[in-house]
Design a protein around this motif. Structure first.
Motif, short mmCIF file in Angstrom:
data_model
loop_
_atom_site.label_atom_id
_atom_site.label_comp_id
_atom_site.label_asym_id
_atom_site.label_seq_id
_atom_site.Cartn_x
_atom_site.Cartn_y
_atom_site.Cartn_z
N LYS A 171 -21.04 -6.07 -38.45
CA LYS A 171 -22.34 -6.72 -38.31
C LYS A 171 -22.68 -7.41 -39.62
N CYS A 206 -25.36 -10.05 -41.68
CA CYS A 206 -26.68 -10.70 -41.70
C CYS A 206 -26.53 -12.02 -42.44
N THR A 211 -28.47 -14.97 -44.03
CA THR A 211 -29.81 -15.27 -44.51
C THR A 211 -29.87 -16.68 -45.08
N GLY A 242 -33.81 -12.35 -36.88
CA GLY A 242 -33.31 -11.24 -36.07
C GLY A 242 -32.50 -11.67 -34.86
N LYS A 292 -29.57 -12.42 -32.62
CA LYS A 292 -28.24 -11.77 -32.62
C LYS A 292 -27.21 -12.64 -31.91
N GLU A 306 -26.40 -11.58 -37.39
CA GLU A 306 -27.85 -11.59 -37.22
C GLU A 306 -28.46 -12.61 -38.17
N ARG A 330 -31.33 -14.35 -40.38
CA ARG A 330 -32.54 -13.96 -41.09
C ARG A 330 -33.04 -15.13 -41.93
#
Length: 395
Positions: A142, A144, A146, A156, A158, A390, A392
């Protein structure tokens, strides 16, 4: 597959046995026993010649060619490595004798010992990669991503990326591999699923047995895909007309699954008044071995805001996507992470190519996945994966 470089395969098979015959077999065994040691090589030569004249890149029935490749891995490759180690060790031992200026001394050839150790490792890697490694799936990655350019409404969000299924290798008693993958993806309830190419081995026929499974992938905003080099059917030696027909069949099948196939085009996903763009460029290889149909200007025509690019071959990132500058995040596959790594390292890294993982250049990022399948059912140290990203916003 073999027809591309038959002489290299023949050299791999024949040269080590000539070395073994010259240095060992002819001194130790009679004619009949000596011939027995040549039998595996004779079988491999016959199979190599058979596959050399195959018109298709890989036969529809893969049992024989996979058995052939397994024999190469267990017999010819270890012999070649042992031979090279032995020759190197022999050269070093003669150099030592020369430096000692003692013609009668016989330093040990430690290259033979190294060769045996290398052989044991190769046997382990081949058997483990075939019996265990190919069947492993990593679902825990996973990441993130950003960026100040990610709209707040998509914080958030996905995305699940998977790639390089090569479902022709998952037929029959291997279909459970695909079911496990589909179940794992759906269990995460993603907002978006993206597939970055190479769904089939070499023919649309590969897809029919898996239509129900592939149609069952679900995400809030759907499944988006691009074509990989194998999806163009370049490896069947087709005429231009046949190639177009079969490529259209592949595209039609993917769309029948409910997937959005992006062919040098893009689409917009909205959340209220905010949106992101999902763009898909066709495969952009060297134009010789790998199809070269990518058109970035067509793909990103009129695009504004945060853009995710799907591009099967990661070389497109440096050649076209970075210079263009409009796609902030690129997702690719193609490399399979070479299907081999040793404690996370692969020799391909020495060439400075994007082969696996995250890469950054200024404000642009690339993720190259190891893929979720393989044409050749073998992996060692480069596990198949599905990737969760994900989004962000850091504003």
């Amino acid at each position: 597959m073999i027809a591309r470089a038959p002489y290299l395969f023949l050299l791999l098979i024949i040269v080590p046995d000539l070395y073994f015959d010259l240095h060992y077999w002819r001194h130790r065994y009679s004619g009949t026993k000596r011939l027995i040691y040549w039998i595996p090589t004779i079988v491999l030569i016959a199979l190599t010649l058979k596959f050399t004249y195959e018109q298709e890149f890989i036969p529809e029935d893969t049992t024989l060619i996979f058995s052939y490749l397994l024999m190469l891995g267990l017999i010819s490759v270890p012999k070649m490595v042992y031979m090279l180690c032995s020759i190197a060790g022999l050269g070093i031992s003669r150099l030592v004798r020369l430096l000692k200026r003692n013609k009668h001394s016989k330093p040990k050839n430690y290259g033979n010992l190294v060769g045996w150790l290398a052989t044991l490792f190769i046997w382990y890697a081949v058997l483990y990669g075939t019996l265990v490694g190919f069947y492993k799936l990593d679902t825990g990655w996973k990441h993130c991503y950003t960026s100040p350019n990610v709209p707040h409404a998509f914080a958030g969000y996905k995305i699940i990326q998977f790639s390089d299924l090569h479902v022709g290798t998952m037929k029959g008693d291997r279909q459970w591999i695909l079911k496990r993958l589909v179940d794992s993806i759906n269990a995460q309830k993603p907002d978006l699923i993206v597939f970055t190419g190479d769904l089939q081995n070499v023919r649309p026929k590969d897809l029919y047995d898996h239509k129900d499974l592939l149609s069952s992938l679900k995400a809030k905003d759907g499944v988006y895909s691009v074509l990989g080099n194998h999806d163009y059917d370049k490896y069947m030696h087709p005429t231009d007309d046949r190639e177009v027909k079969q490529c259209k069949e592949t595209i039609a099948l993917e769309r029948s699954f409910g997937w959005h196939v992006l062919l040098n085009e893009h689409c917009t996903i909205s959340r209220g008044n905010e949106h992101i763009t999902i763009a898909g460029m066709e495969n952009d290889g060297d134009g010789k071995v790998f199809p070269k149909f990518g058109d970035i200007n067509k793909t990103l025509n009129g695009v504004k805001g945060f853009t995710i690019m799907l591009a099967h071959n990661p070389i497109a990132w440096r050649e076209k996507i970075i210079p263009d500058g409009r796609a902030e995040l690129t997702l690719s596959g193609h490399t399979h992470a070479m299907q081999f790594s040793f404690f996370g390292w692969n020799p391909i890294a020495l060439l400075g190519k994007e082969w696996y993982g995250w890469y950054e250049e200024g404000a642009q990022s690339l993720y190259v996945t190891s893929g979720a399948g393989a044409l050749i059912p073998w992996r060692f140290g480069s596990t198949a994966e599905i990737v969760t990203i994900e989004l962000r916003s850091n504003l």
